[in-house]
Design a protein around this motif. Structure first.
Motif, PDB file in Angstrom:
ATOM      1  N   GLY A 168     -12.962  11.294  21.379  1.00 19.35           N
ATOM      2  CA  GLY A 168     -13.341  10.456  22.448  1.00 19.35           C
ATOM      3  C   GLY A 168     -12.093  10.060  23.452  1.00 19.35           C
ATOM      4  O   GLY A 168     -12.237  10.303  24.848  1.00 19.35           O
ATOM      5  N   GLN A 169     -10.907  10.294  22.888  1.00 19.87           N
ATOM      6  CA  GLN A 169      -9.770   9.997  23.470  1.00 19.87           C
ATOM      7  C   GLN A 169      -9.464  11.233  24.520  1.00 19.87           C
ATOM      8  O   GLN A 169      -9.045  11.038  25.794  1.00 19.87           O
ATOM      9  N   LEU A 177      -8.582  16.140   6.073  1.00 19.41           N
ATOM     10  CA  LEU A 177      -8.379  16.494   4.538  1.00 19.41           C
ATOM     11  C   LEU A 177      -8.953  15.184   3.772  1.00 19.41           C
ATOM     12  O   LEU A 177      -9.554  15.443   2.583  1.00 19.41           O
ATOM     13  N   LEU A 178      -8.860  13.931   4.447  1.00 20.73           N
ATOM     14  CA  LEU A 178      -9.288  12.690   3.508  1.00 20.73           C
ATOM     15  C   LEU A 178     -10.749  12.479   3.851  1.00 20.73           C
ATOM     16  O   LEU A 178     -11.241  11.543   3.294  1.00 20.73           O
ATOM     17  N   GLY A 179     -11.418  13.143   4.791  1.00 17.45           N
ATOM     18  CA  GLY A 179     -12.675  12.695   5.267  1.00 17.45           C
ATOM     19  C   GLY A 179     -12.900  11.540   5.980  1.00 17.45           C
ATOM     20  O   GLY A 179     -14.010  10.965   6.121  1.00 17.45           O
ATOM     21  N   ASP A 180     -11.899  11.108   6.843  1.00 20.06           N
ATOM     22  CA  ASP A 180     -11.965  10.217   7.632  1.00 20.06           C
ATOM     23  C   ASP A 180     -12.472  10.404   9.169  1.00 20.06           C
ATOM     24  O   ASP A 180     -11.836  10.758   9.793  1.00 20.06           O
ATOM     25  N   SER A 181     -13.726  10.022   9.130  1.00 15.13           N
ATOM     26  CA  SER A 181     -14.411  10.533  10.438  1.00 15.13           C
ATOM     27  C   SER A 181     -14.121   9.609  11.620  1.00 15.13           C
ATOM     28  O   SER A 181     -14.220  10.075  12.832  1.00 15.13           O
ATOM     29  N   THR A 182     -13.578   8.291  11.164  1.00 16.62           N
ATOM     30  CA  THR A 182     -13.046   7.382  12.163  1.00 16.62           C
ATOM     31  C   THR A 182     -12.218   7.885  13.184  1.00 16.62           C
ATOM     32  O   THR A 182     -12.093   7.826  14.253  1.00 16.62           O
ATOM     33  N   VAL A 183     -10.967   8.482  12.512  1.00 19.94           N
ATOM     34  CA  VAL A 183      -9.999   8.891  13.348  1.00 19.94           C
ATOM     35  C   VAL A 183     -10.584  10.365  14.038  1.00 19.94           C
ATOM     36  O   VAL A 183      -9.876  10.499  15.445  1.00 19.94           O
ATOM     37  N   LEU A 214     -14.465  20.594  18.132  1.00 19.25           N
ATOM     38  CA  LEU A 214     -13.166  20.103  17.480  1.00 19.25           C
ATOM     39  C   LEU A 214     -13.151  20.362  15.894  1.00 19.25           C
ATOM     40  O   LEU A 214     -12.172  20.656  15.537  1.00 19.25           O
ATOM     41  N   PHE A 215     -14.506  20.177  15.292  1.00 21.68           N
ATOM     42  CA  PHE A 215     -14.505  20.427  13.771  1.00 21.68           C
ATOM     43  C   PHE A 215     -14.049  22.027  13.368  1.00 21.68           C
ATOM     44  O   PHE A 215     -13.389  22.259  12.485  1.00 21.68           O
ATOM     45  N   VAL A 216     -14.495  22.946  14.224  1.00 22.43           N
ATOM     46  CA  VAL A 216     -14.091  24.127  14.049  1.00 22.43           C
ATOM     47  C   VAL A 216     -12.647  24.623  14.415  1.00 22.43           C
ATOM     48  O   VAL A 216     -12.227  25.335  13.510  1.00 22.43           O
ATOM     49  N   VAL A 217     -12.199  23.776  15.269  1.00 20.36           N
ATOM     50  CA  VAL A 217     -10.759  24.096  15.716  1.00 20.36           C
ATOM     51  C   VAL A 217      -9.744  23.436  14.347  1.00 20.36           C
ATOM     52  O   VAL A 217      -8.722  23.938  14.054  1.00 20.36           O
ATOM     53  N   LEU A 274     -17.349  16.954  19.524  1.00 17.91           N
ATOM     54  CA  LEU A 274     -17.257  17.030  18.218  1.00 17.91           C
ATOM     55  C   LEU A 274     -17.049  18.519  17.502  1.00 17.91           C
ATOM     56  O   LEU A 274     -16.398  18.646  16.568  1.00 17.91           O
ATOM     57  N   ASP A 275     -18.313  18.946  17.584  1.00 20.96           N
ATOM     58  CA  ASP A 275     -18.800  20.304  16.771  1.00 20.96           C
ATOM     59  C   ASP A 275     -17.496  21.357  16.962  1.00 20.96           C
ATOM     60  O   ASP A 275     -17.050  22.005  16.156  1.00 20.96           O
TER      61      ASP A 275
END
Length: 286
Positions: A127-128, A115-121, A136-139, A133-134
């Protein structure tokens, strides 16, 4: 008739005309069944009409700055449901393992970061748990949809939003980019729809939302007529972006909006074959 039953009926009609839709229909129906299991009840933001109007005049979406107030209890439950969704394909086993290990606090932090657009988290979470990533984005997007749609309804109830004054390439509710267009009404106005919250807003018919190009010589439309409906691809030769669209009598509800996205995946493939791409958006899993 339940939403799931209605969606199954639509897919059955599509499959009768084209057997290629059978696999994608199973993926979408499984998604809807998982999302429909849980009906979110969220705390209202209760922003005044003056506050909302001020934000919109500045081009600020309704939920921007309010992310910490968004109730994520039900979105977390949806995220867990989707960790075993058939649409994950080859990634299903690692998402299933993640779903058993990740805590509610971790998932909440992940969704709040989205929601915040924080890609680091988001990168750290991927990674954990060794997640692509692609996917995960959809999920994340789908897990948030039912919850964010409740805020979309609250936003629409205020009746503050003026479509003619917005005309932007991002959603006035959550700030995500449009997912597809609906051409509605006697004038076939181009309505953009958000796949994150089911937001609905209009945009100029002759203009590229990606680069704001309005030169009709650099804009083209490919019309596609099929048994199941009429579609189009609006393409821009300046930035090579495109928007896929479908002719509709009425706006689609969230689950039918996802059906429209899944059922028009062939438009994405066609546009890509012609050298165009959907700028700044994640593609739907197929």
């Amino acid at each position: 008739m339940s939403t799931v039953r209605a969606i199954k009926n639509v897919w059955n009609r599509y499959i009768d005309k084209n057997k290629d839709y059978k696999n994608v229909s199973k993926v979408h129906i499984d998604l809807v069944e998982r999302l429909e299991k849980i009906e979110p009840l969220v705390a209202r933001l209760e922003l005044s009409k003056e506050e909302i109007a001020s934000k919109l005049q500045q081009g600020i979406p309704y939920l921007e700055g309010e992310e910490d107030k968004v109730e994520l209890q039900f979105a977390i439950m949806h995220f867990r449901e989707l960790s075993n969704w058939t649409g994950l394909g080859d990634s299903r086993s690692i998402f299933k393992k993640m779903g058993k290990k990740a805590t509610d606090a971790e998932i909440q932090q992940l969704q709040r970061a989205w929601l915040l657009g924080d890609s680091t988290v988001i990168d750290q979470f991927a990674g954990q748990y060794n997640l692509p990533l692609d996917v995960l984005f959809v999920v994340i997007r789908y897990s948030l949809l039912p919850t964010l749609n409740q805020y979309t309804k609250e936003f629409e109830e205020t009746k503050v939003f003026n479509e003619e004054e917005w005309m932007k390439d991002y959603c006035p509710v959550c700030g995500d980019q449009h997912g597809l267009a609906e051409y509605r009404g006697s004038e076939r106005l181009r309505h953009f729809r958000c796949l994150s919250c089911a937001g609905d807003w209009t945009y100029w018919r002759i203009a590229c939302p990606h680069c704001e190009n309005k030169d009709h010589n650099q804009l083209s439309t490919l019309l596609i007529q099929e048994e199941k409906g009429s579609f189009q691809i609006d393409a821009c030769d300046a930035c090579h972006g495109y928007v896929k669209g479908i002719n509709k009598l009425d706006p689609s509800s969230p689950m039918f909006l996802l059906l429209d996205d899944f059922a028009t995946f062939h438009l994405d493939l066609l546009a890509k074959e012609k050298g165009y791409h959907r700028q700044g958006s994640q593609t739907t899993l197929q």
